[in-house]
Design an enzyme around this catalytic site. Structure first.
Site, PDB file in Angstrom:
ATOM      1  N   ASP A 183     -13.433   8.752  -0.928  1.00 25.49           N
ATOM      2  CA  ASP A 183     -12.170   8.913  -0.219  1.00 25.49           C
ATOM      3  C   ASP A 183     -11.420  10.130  -0.757  1.00 25.49           C
ATOM      4  O   ASP A 183     -11.836  10.769  -1.730  1.00 25.49           O
ATOM      5  CB  ASP A 183     -11.321   7.638  -0.265  1.00 25.49           C
ATOM      6  CG  ASP A 183     -10.904   7.239  -1.685  1.00 25.49           C
ATOM      7  OD1 ASP A 183     -10.791   8.130  -2.537  1.00 25.49           O
ATOM      8  OD2 ASP A 183     -10.688   6.031  -1.923  1.00 25.49           O
ATOM      9  N   ALA A 184     -10.309  10.457  -0.123  1.00 25.16           N
ATOM     10  CA  ALA A 184      -9.616  11.712  -0.422  1.00 25.16           C
ATOM     11  C   ALA A 184      -9.146  11.788  -1.871  1.00 25.16           C
ATOM     12  O   ALA A 184      -9.155  12.864  -2.480  1.00 25.16           O
ATOM     13  CB  ALA A 184      -8.441  11.896   0.532  1.00 25.16           C
TER      14      ALA A 184
END
Length: 314
Positions: A93-94
């Site tokens: 994820d980011a």
């Protein structure tokens, strides 16, 4: 003429960047280099052109001449490569960083094979005692502050031992193996006791790397996890220690056969480095797929053999 590489390689995804932006950046760089490489010479065809007129003003004839095919001119044809089929392995994820595996060409099939191997991934996870947030990260909305002076490394390691023991039972349960059989013994020797299908997230090992209140760092080996699940683990550790904790970092340092040493930094996202990275990991990928899945017919291994032999000859 430059050839499109095919296989698996790993890049380092920095925190704060979405995984699909990383894939797009790699594809853009490869397309630019492939299209900038010298291409094959334009095809030639025969045209009958008027011969230069003589001095006597007589009738001109036709002369057979070879001229380039205009359809092959770069300004007419456009770029030779417009899109590459680049697949993504286990995503990050980011907020997370670390090893991110990509596949080009037949590497997309190898990504599926490695996914079916259900290999362990390893993370370093940072934590901070004394506060809780709505998303378990240190950047989330603060919902609580607590004391943490009573926490010691020994207390933390006792909680980690409980977590590992509970997950070990889950690992055996979801592996669907009778531990009293010869099959279980052989799988244990090969290190293959793990769920070979869908299961909840499972932590196979967890230990404390650093402890200096209020900060701490864990190393977590796991299967079928998400990065948000790991942040929640940090939150739950804080609760078990009669305090609270937020996650400050999630960094993947190993994804199956790929480690940080294999991960290409952004400055290395070029054709030459990627081709070398694909070559360097081919044998490890092949060995792991053979050991775990025990098949060649339905995988890309024969194709890998041919490419390795071709590369060795060149």
């Amino acid at each position: 003429m430059a050839a499109v590489p095919g296989g698996l390689f790993a890049v380092y995804k920095p925190a704060g960047v979405a995984w699909n932006r990383v894939r797009e950046a790699v594809e853009t760089r490869l397309l630019r280099e492939l299209n900038a490489a010298p291409g094959r010479a334009p095809r030639q065809h025969v045209r009958f052109l008027p011969a230069p007129a003589g001095g006597d003003g007589g009738a001109t004839g036709l002369v057979a001449t070879r001229v380039p095919v205009l359809a092959d001119h770069p300004l007419v044809r456009g770029p030779r490569f417009r899109r590459l089929k680049i697949g993504a392995g286990h995503r990050l994820d980011a907020k997370a960083s670390g090893v991110f595996v990509l596949g080009i060409g037949h590497g997309n099939k190898l990504l599926t094979d490695l996914y079916d191997c259900h290999l362990t991934k390893v993370y370093t996870v940072g934590g901070l005692f004394g506060k809780a947030t709505d998303d378990f990260s240190d950047t989330g909305k603060l919902v609580e502050k607590t004391t943490f002076d009573h926490i010691t490394r020994e207390k933390l390691e006792r909680i980690l031992a409980v977590i590992q023991g509970t997950n070990h039972k889950a690992l055996l349960m979801h592996s669907n193996i009778d531990m009293k059989t010869q099959e279980a013994y052989e799988l244990a020797v090969k290190g293959l006791i793990r769920p070979m299908g869908k299961s909840p997230p499972i932590i196979t090992a967890i230990r404390c790397l650093q402890f200096a209140l209020p900060e701490f760092q864990l190393e977590i080996h796991c299967l079928h996890e998400t990065q948000q699940y790991l942040r929640k683990i940090v939150h739950e550790i804080g609760l078990e220690l009669k305090s609270s904790a937020v996650c400050t970092q999630v960094r993947r340092i190993r994804d199956g056969v790929f480690t940080l040493d294999d991960a290409l930094l952004r400055t290395q996202w070029n054709l030459q480095s990627i081709q070398k990275a694909i070559w360097d990991c081919q044998l490890r990928v092949r060995t792991e797929i053979e050991k775990t899945l025990g098949h060649q017919e339905e995988s890309c291994l024969p194709k890998m053999d041919a490419e390795m032999a071709q590369a060795a000859d060149s």
